[in-house]
Design a protein around this motif. Structure first.
Motif, PDB file in Angstrom:
ATOM      1  N   VAL A  99      -1.498  -2.234   5.272  1.00 20.11           N
ATOM      2  CA  VAL A  99      -2.956  -1.399   5.279  1.00 20.11           C
ATOM      3  C   VAL A  99      -2.271  -0.117   6.152  1.00 20.11           C
ATOM      4  O   VAL A  99      -1.549  -0.056   6.999  1.00 20.11           O
ATOM      5  N   LEU A 100      -2.726   1.053   5.260  1.00 22.36           N
ATOM      6  CA  LEU A 100      -2.326   2.355   5.350  1.00 22.36           C
ATOM      7  C   LEU A 100      -3.599   3.192   5.958  1.00 22.36           C
ATOM      8  O   LEU A 100      -4.179   3.221   5.123  1.00 22.36           O
ATOM      9  N   ALA A 118      -5.275   6.489   7.938  1.00 13.97           N
ATOM     10  CA  ALA A 118      -4.855   7.927   8.387  1.00 13.97           C
ATOM     11  C   ALA A 118      -5.144   8.116   9.788  1.00 13.97           C
ATOM     12  O   ALA A 118      -4.556   8.897  10.590  1.00 13.97           O
ATOM     13  N   ASP A 119      -6.039   7.451  10.533  1.00 16.12           N
ATOM     14  CA  ASP A 119      -6.288   7.571  11.905  1.00 16.12           C
ATOM     15  C   ASP A 119      -6.032   6.287  12.738  1.00 16.12           C
ATOM     16  O   ASP A 119      -4.791   5.766  12.765  1.00 16.12           O
ATOM     17  N   ARG A 120      -7.058   5.719  13.323  1.00  9.99           N
ATOM     18  CA  ARG A 120      -6.906   4.461  13.675  1.00  9.99           C
ATOM     19  C   ARG A 120      -7.901   3.408  13.109  1.00  9.99           C
ATOM     20  O   ARG A 120      -8.679   3.602  12.428  1.00  9.99           O
ATOM     21  N   LEU A 121      -7.551   2.050  13.370  1.00 10.63           N
ATOM     22  CA  LEU A 121      -8.235   0.923  12.706  1.00 10.63           C
ATOM     23  C   LEU A 121      -9.661   0.778  13.243  1.00 10.63           C
ATOM     24  O   LEU A 121      -9.854   1.119  14.388  1.00 10.63           O
ATOM     25  N   ALA A 122     -10.578   0.910  12.176  1.00  7.10           N
ATOM     26  CA  ALA A 122     -12.105   0.747  12.354  1.00  7.10           C
ATOM     27  C   ALA A 122     -12.482   2.029  13.194  1.00  7.10           C
ATOM     28  O   ALA A 122     -13.493   1.562  14.136  1.00  7.10           O
ATOM     29  N   ALA A 123     -12.002   3.055  13.341  1.00  3.10           N
ATOM     30  CA  ALA A 123     -12.443   4.045  14.175  1.00  3.10           C
ATOM     31  C   ALA A 123     -13.279   5.116  13.457  1.00  3.10           C
ATOM     32  O   ALA A 123     -13.623   5.989  13.637  1.00  3.10           O
ATOM     33  N   GLY A 124     -13.357   5.033  11.852  1.00  3.49           N
ATOM     34  CA  GLY A 124     -14.016   5.828  11.173  1.00  3.49           C
ATOM     35  C   GLY A 124     -15.624   5.480  11.015  1.00  3.49           C
ATOM     36  O   GLY A 124     -16.312   5.361  12.079  1.00  3.49           O
ATOM     37  N   VAL A 125     -16.203   5.395   9.647  1.00  6.46           N
ATOM     38  CA  VAL A 125     -17.287   5.092   9.520  1.00  6.46           C
ATOM     39  C   VAL A 125     -17.963   3.612  10.137  1.00  6.46           C
ATOM     40  O   VAL A 125     -18.728   3.595  10.671  1.00  6.46           O
ATOM     41  N   TYR A 146      -0.156  -0.040   9.627  1.00  8.20           N
ATOM     42  CA  TYR A 146       0.286   1.329   9.753  1.00  8.20           C
ATOM     43  C   TYR A 146      -0.792   2.391  10.288  1.00  8.20           C
ATOM     44  O   TYR A 146      -1.539   2.724   8.962  1.00  8.20           O
ATOM     45  N   GLU A 147      -1.030   2.762  11.453  1.00  8.64           N
ATOM     46  CA  GLU A 147      -1.905   3.895  11.586  1.00  8.64           C
ATOM     47  C   GLU A 147      -1.160   5.325  11.768  1.00  8.64           C
ATOM     48  O   GLU A 147       0.065   5.469  11.878  1.00  8.64           O
ATOM     49  N   GLY A 148      -2.170   6.498  11.669  1.00  2.51           N
ATOM     50  CA  GLY A 148      -1.774   7.640  11.511  1.00  2.51           C
ATOM     51  C   GLY A 148      -0.793   7.933  10.569  1.00  2.51           C
ATOM     52  O   GLY A 148       0.042   8.716  10.130  1.00  2.51           O
ATOM     53  N   THR A 149      -1.124   7.227   9.399  1.00  2.00           N
ATOM     54  CA  THR A 149      -0.529   7.371   8.053  1.00  2.00           C
ATOM     55  C   THR A 149      -1.330   7.688   6.813  1.00  2.00           C
ATOM     56  O   THR A 149      -2.256   7.014   6.261  1.00  2.00           O
ATOM     57  N   PRO A 168      -1.108   2.051  19.440  1.00  2.00           N
ATOM     58  CA  PRO A 168      -1.184   2.454  18.312  1.00  2.00           C
ATOM     59  C   PRO A 168       0.001   1.754  17.366  1.00  2.00           C
ATOM     60  O   PRO A 168       1.102   1.798  17.858  1.00  2.00           O
ATOM     61  N   ALA A 169      -0.303   1.548  16.039  1.00  2.00           N
ATOM     62  CA  ALA A 169       0.601   0.948  15.177  1.00  2.00           C
ATOM     63  C   ALA A 169       1.388   2.038  14.290  1.00  2.00           C
ATOM     64  O   ALA A 169       0.604   2.861  13.494  1.00  2.00           O
ATOM     65  N   PRO A 170       2.612   2.260  14.691  1.00  2.00           N
ATOM     66  CA  PRO A 170       3.185   3.513  14.452  1.00  2.00           C
ATOM     67  C   PRO A 170       3.135   3.345  12.504  1.00  2.00           C
ATOM     68  O   PRO A 170       3.290   2.556  11.902  1.00  2.00           O
ATOM     69  N   PRO A 171       3.305   4.813  12.089  1.00  2.00           N
ATOM     70  CA  PRO A 171       3.407   5.025  10.714  1.00  2.00           C
ATOM     71  C   PRO A 171       4.930   4.448  10.203  1.00  2.00           C
ATOM     72  O   PRO A 171       5.727   4.388  11.148  1.00  2.00           O
ATOM     73  N   PRO A 172       4.997   4.222   8.986  1.00  2.00           N
ATOM     74  CA  PRO A 172       6.352   3.487   8.489  1.00  2.00           C
ATOM     75  C   PRO A 172       7.454   4.611   8.521  1.00  2.00           C
ATOM     76  O   PRO A 172       7.161   5.730   8.255  1.00  2.00           O
ATOM     77  N   SER A 173       8.541   4.178   9.042  1.00  2.00           N
ATOM     78  CA  SER A 173       9.691   5.275   9.316  1.00  2.00           C
ATOM     79  C   SER A 173      10.465   5.354   7.983  1.00  2.00           C
ATOM     80  O   SER A 173      11.494   6.237   7.834  1.00  2.00           O
ATOM     81  N   GLU A 174      10.299   4.587   7.009  1.00  2.00           N
ATOM     82  CA  GLU A 174      11.212   4.643   5.854  1.00  2.00           C
ATOM     83  C   GLU A 174      10.537   3.665   4.707  1.00  2.00           C
ATOM     84  O   GLU A 174       9.199   3.244   4.881  1.00  2.00           O
ATOM     85  N   ASP A 175      10.865   3.910   3.671  1.00  2.00           N
ATOM     86  CA  ASP A 175      10.136   3.580   2.393  1.00  2.00           C
ATOM     87  C   ASP A 175      10.056   2.127   2.383  1.00  2.00           C
ATOM     88  O   ASP A 175      10.979   1.420   3.026  1.00  2.00           O
ATOM     89  N   LEU A 176       9.075   1.543   2.168  1.00  2.00           N
ATOM     90  CA  LEU A 176       8.694   0.015   2.066  1.00  2.00           C
ATOM     91  C   LEU A 176       8.215  -0.399   0.681  1.00  2.00           C
ATOM     92  O   LEU A 176       7.488   0.286  -0.257  1.00  2.00           O
TER      93      LEU A 176
END
Length: 508
Positions: free
Chosen positions: A58-59, A61-68, A200-203, A21-29
């Motif tokens: 790319v932000l 919410a879950d994982r890339l290409a894992a939704g619709v 960024y995944e999980g974002t 997984p690509a972690p969410p951003p930990s600080e403002d960017l």
């Protein structure tokens, strides 16, 4: 794995496992362009922009290409059932021509990307067909052939196909494509990173302030500043454009299984008969191909999904000798009230925010088209079909006002009617293991689920998007909103937007 049937979920997700997984951003960017959503529209747009030297994030919410996108039937075609005769009547010959040009260009572009990046994604050229078994629909098919030809597609009317059953007729367009969408997109994401883009995944994005720059806010409180923002979340998560009034969500079921290679159709097929039946096959192994059958569409939260899965499986078994089901899953699409996707500025006052939505079941060609169109708009380049897809269009909404009003009536019926029909004698004690129901507890309507161990869990039955009541889908173990398609796990966590907040917890 489905506990009741032993059949697995999406074939695409299982045969292209994600990297770490690509972690969410930990600080403002701060970036040039922020893309919200990591499906085919979002990743295509991000890749196009990164290729031009833009700093892109790319932000997802879950994982890339894992939704619709990870649950599609994976047909890449410009033949979208019977769209061209409809467009010719509602948008004129020029509108139909622009639609055909834009969708066909998306297919050619995808082929070029596969070659350029050497993507191993089971790419196959195939002819697309819209067929009918009812002889009474032949005139309709012939009208579509004429309209598609006038729009520039090499369409023809045929009565012979490689389906194992007779048809009254079909519209056929050659040189279309089918592929493994997840392998394609994961390769695109890798190349995006090589070009300096960030994923960024999980974002989960929950807020947007438009300006110069625009500011996105995540559920973790991180701010992302961007000169341009693209909202490609399938269903827009921001309501300021009121696009929810012009989108109707629908779910569709998919069953897949093996057939002998010499019995598998090599063309791609769809009919609007029998609540839709879409058929194609994909490479498999051991002298077999994977038959993928889609259909049984319904509004989220309104159907006995298990019975519909059974009906679809039975249809596939009856029509295709030796069909052995191995996978089943469901997907969700959004239909625009005027039949054309909404791709362009988010709302009439937008200067730096864009949206891509309403692909009506044709999100692969539509998403690739949207990625190129949005890149051109961000770079201030003229595009012939920009006006056709512009979300700010009003004339087409007026022309197809009946569809618009029908959608609003359906939403109103759920918003009011579901509150009345949900007041039943059901109590938490009546709920069977693995099932759920909306019950009144302490004067509140609660969505109560009992897991297989017998444990009860209660959450608010009001969708956090606009307040419609959810209903339980036992087959997929999800609470679903029939108004705008938000979906939640039994514990209330978000499975699918436009909701950006989970269902509130309730104490039984």
């Amino acid at each position: 794995m489905n506990a009741e049937t032993g059949i697995q979920g999406s074939y695409w997700l299982q045969t292209a496992p994600p990297p770490a997984p690509a972690p969410p951003p930990s600080e403002d960017l701060t970036v040039d362009v922020a893309v919200v959503g990591g499906g085919i529209a979002g990743l295509s747009a991000a890749w196009e922009l990164a290729r031009e030297g833009r700093e892109v994030a790319v932000l997802e919410a879950d994982r890339l290409a894992a939704g619709v996108t990870g649950r599609t039937s994976a047909k890449l075609t410009a033949l979208h059932t019977l769209i061209y005769d409809h467009l010719r009547r509602t948008r004129g010959p020029e509108g139909a021509r622009l639609y055909a040009q834009s969708q066909a260009a998306a297919i050619r572009h995808a082929a070029q990307v596969v070659d350029e990046l050497c993507i191993d994604c089971d790419w196959e050229e195939a002819a697309a067909h819209t067929y009918a078994e009812d002889p009474g629909r032949v005139a309709e098919l012939k009208a579509e052939v004429e309209a598609a030809r006038d729009a520039g597609l090499p369409a023809e009317f045929v009565t012979e196909t490689d389906l194992p059953f007779p048809v009254a007729g079909a519209v056929r367009v050659a040189d279309q494509a089918q592929f493994h969408p997840r392998k394609y997109l994961l390769a695109l994401a890798d190349d995006l990173r090589r070009r300096g883009g960030t994923v960024y995944e999980g974002t989960r994005v929950v807020g947007l302030t438009e300006g110069e720059p625009c500011v996105l806010t995540t559920d973790a409180g991180v701010s992302v500043r961007a000169g341009e923002v693209i909202v490609a979340t399938h269903y827009p998560i921001f309501d300021r454009a009121l696009l929810f009034t012009r989108l109707s969500p629908r779910r569709e079921l998919v069953v897949a299984g093996t057939v002998a290679e010499d019995l598998a159709p090599r063309g791609m097929y769809i009919t609007t008969e029998q609540s839709t039946r879409s058929v194609r096959s994909a490479p498999y192994r051991d002298g077999k191909r994977l038959l993928i059958v889609t259909g049984e569409h319904f509004t989220p939260g309104t159907a006995d999904v298990e019975k519909r899965f059974d009906r679809l499986s039975a249809w596939a078994s009856d029509r295709f000798r030796g069909f052995t089901p191995t996978h089943r899953w469901a997907t969700q699409d959004n239909d625009s009230t005027d039949s054309v996707p909404l791709v362009g500025p988010l709302h009439p006052g937008s200067r730096h925010t864009y949206v891509a939505t309403g692909f009506g079941g044709w999100g692969l060609s539509g998403g690739i088209m949207a990625g190129r169109l949005l890149s051109d708009l961000v770079n201030d380049r003229p595009v012939p079909w920009a006006g056709l897809y512009d979300p700010r269009r009003l004339a087409s909404v007026a022309r197809e006002g009946t569809s618009f009003l029908k959608h609003q009536a359906q939403v109103a019926r759920h918003f009011v009617g579901d509150r009345l029909s949900s007041v039943t004698g059901t109590s938490p004690a009546d709920i069977a293991p693995g099932d759920g129901a909306v019950v009144r507890v302490g004067g509140h309507q609660c969505a109560v689920h009992r897991d297989e161990s017998g444990r009860l869990r209660a959450v608010s039955a009001r969708c956090t998007h606009l307040g419609c009541l959810v209903a339980f889908n036992r087959a997929e173990q999800a609470w679903e909103c029939p108004c705008h398609g938000s979906r939640f796990a039994p514990d209330g966590s978000i499975l699918q937007g436009p909701a950006v907040r989970p269902l509130e917890q309730r104490d039984l």
